[in-house]
Design a protein around this motif. Structure first.
Motif, mmCIF file in Angstrom:
data_model
loop_
_atom_site.group_PDB
_atom_site.id
_atom_site.type_symbol
_atom_site.label_atom_id
_atom_site.label_comp_id
_atom_site.label_asym_id
_atom_site.label_seq_id
_atom_site.Cartn_x
_atom_site.Cartn_y
_atom_site.Cartn_z
ATOM 1 N N PRO A 3 49.663 -18.564 14.981
ATOM 2 C CA PRO A 3 48.368 -19.247 15.050
ATOM 3 C C PRO A 3 48.158 -20.134 13.823
ATOM 4 O O PRO A 3 48.637 -19.832 12.727
ATOM 5 N N LEU A 4 47.463 -21.228 14.041
ATOM 6 C CA LEU A 4 47.158 -22.140 12.945
ATOM 7 C C LEU A 4 45.991 -21.628 12.129
ATOM 8 O O LEU A 4 45.051 -21.057 12.672
ATOM 9 N N SER A 5 46.028 -21.872 10.846
ATOM 10 C CA SER A 5 44.907 -21.521 9.978
ATOM 11 C C SER A 5 43.756 -22.480 10.259
ATOM 12 O O SER A 5 43.939 -23.551 10.850
ATOM 13 N N SER A 6 42.567 -22.096 9.825
ATOM 14 C CA SER A 6 41.393 -22.962 9.992
ATOM 15 C C SER A 6 41.627 -24.315 9.338
ATOM 16 O O SER A 6 41.283 -25.358 9.890
ATOM 17 N N ARG A 7 42.223 -24.308 8.155
ATOM 18 C CA ARG A 7 42.492 -25.556 7.431
ATOM 19 C C ARG A 7 43.466 -26.445 8.209
ATOM 20 O O ARG A 7 43.288 -27.651 8.298
ATOM 21 N N SER A 8 44.478 -25.832 8.812
ATOM 22 C CA SER A 8 45.455 -26.595 9.598
ATOM 23 C C SER A 8 44.808 -27.202 10.835
ATOM 24 O O SER A 8 45.061 -28.358 11.173
ATOM 25 N N ARG A 9 43.964 -26.398 11.518
ATOM 26 C CA ARG A 9 43.269 -26.927 12.703
ATOM 27 C C ARG A 9 42.374 -28.092 12.320
ATOM 28 O O ARG A 9 42.337 -29.113 13.013
ATOM 29 N N LEU A 10 41.656 -27.944 11.210
ATOM 30 C CA LEU A 10 40.771 -29.014 10.780
ATOM 31 C C LEU A 10 41.578 -30.263 10.439
ATOM 32 O O LEU A 10 41.169 -31.382 10.744
ATOM 33 N N GLY A 11 42.757 -30.069 9.840
ATOM 34 C CA GLY A 11 43.640 -31.196 9.539
ATOM 35 C C GLY A 11 44.080 -31.939 10.790
ATOM 36 O O GLY A 11 44.377 -33.133 10.746
ATOM 37 N N LEU A 12 44.105 -31.229 11.910
ATOM 38 C CA LEU A 12 44.452 -31.842 13.194
ATOM 39 C C LEU A 12 43.227 -32.428 13.896
ATOM 40 O O LEU A 12 43.333 -32.951 14.999
ATOM 41 N N TRP A 34 29.247 -25.941 2.541
ATOM 42 C CA TRP A 34 30.172 -26.683 1.680
ATOM 43 C C TRP A 34 31.470 -25.953 1.383
ATOM 44 O O TRP A 34 32.413 -26.554 0.869
ATOM 45 N N LEU A 35 31.555 -24.688 1.691
ATOM 46 C CA LEU A 35 32.659 -23.827 1.281
ATOM 47 C C LEU A 35 34.043 -24.436 1.510
ATOM 48 O O LEU A 35 34.893 -24.412 0.639
ATOM 49 N N HIS A 36 34.287 -24.971 2.643
ATOM 50 C CA HIS A 36 35.616 -25.417 3.029
ATOM 51 C C HIS A 36 35.827 -26.927 2.897
ATOM 52 O O HIS A 36 36.809 -27.453 3.396
ATOM 53 N N LEU A 37 34.907 -27.603 2.232
ATOM 54 C CA LEU A 37 34.989 -29.060 2.135
ATOM 55 C C LEU A 37 35.392 -29.504 0.735
ATOM 56 O O LEU A 37 34.964 -28.921 -0.255
ATOM 57 N N PRO A 38 36.174 -30.562 0.656
ATOM 58 C CA PRO A 38 36.579 -31.062 -0.656
ATOM 59 C C PRO A 38 35.467 -31.820 -1.373
ATOM 60 O O PRO A 38 35.531 -32.018 -2.580
ATOM 61 N N ASP A 39 34.453 -32.249 -0.630
ATOM 62 C CA ASP A 39 33.347 -32.991 -1.237
ATOM 63 C C ASP A 39 32.025 -32.375 -0.810
ATOM 64 O O ASP A 39 31.981 -31.530 0.057
#
Length: 163
Positions: A3-12, A34-39
């Motif tokens: 399974p893809l990680s949340s970060r990988s799915r978001l990257g897609l 904001w937890l998972h966002l770079p900005d």
């Protein structure tokens, strides 16, 4: 296949709002956003927070202290703010007050108009009617009806719903 990680799915370009465990209860409402966002680009949440001012009022509050419906709104807001090409919403209206469900539909339809796509798993047929272009009705994992919402109509869908 793993399974893809949340970060990988978001990257897609895929965002997901789960049915259960929708927020990090020990974190504030703002930290959940904001937890998972770079900005911390405030414009990403401007439209959704203007529809749900209660979340704005509670940005510093621990998310675990929100009601169940408010937690669902927070999860919904976070998912929309990810700006993914495809957002998957699992029972987004469960426990949400009717006036907020109308606001959720307005936001989804506005984002669809900009080219974003949604897959919604939902039992609230009124919400489905407000947002769906196409529907797929499942019964114990088997597809029993599919087509354009406007062509099928509510009555056809209701024939497949059992309580």
């Amino acid at each position: 296949m793993s399974p893809l990680s949340s970060r990988s799915r978001l990257g897609l370009g895929i965002a997901y709002a789960p049915q259960e465990n929708v927020v990090f209860g020990e974190l504030s409402v703002a930290e959940n956003l904001w937890l998972h966002l770079p900005d911390q680009d405030a414009t990403r949440y401007q439209a959704v927070l203007s529809e749900f001012p209660r979340l704005t009022e509670r940005l510093r509050q621990r998310a675990g202290l929100l009601s169940g419906g408010e937690r669902k709104l927070l999860s919904f807001a976070r998912t929309l703010g990810l700006r993914a090409a495809l957002s998957m919403l699992d029972e987004p209206t469960e426990g949400v007050q009717p006036e907020n469900i109308d606001r959720m539909a307005r936001l989804v339809n506005g984002l669809k108009a900009t080219g974003r796509s949604f897959v919604v798993v939902e039992q609230n047929l009124s919400f489905v009617e407000m947002v769906a272009d196409d529907v797929l009705v499942l019964d114990h994992g088997q597809a029993v009806l599919s087509g354009e919402m406007t062509a099928l109509g509510r009555a056809a869908i209701e024939r497949h719903l059992v309580v």
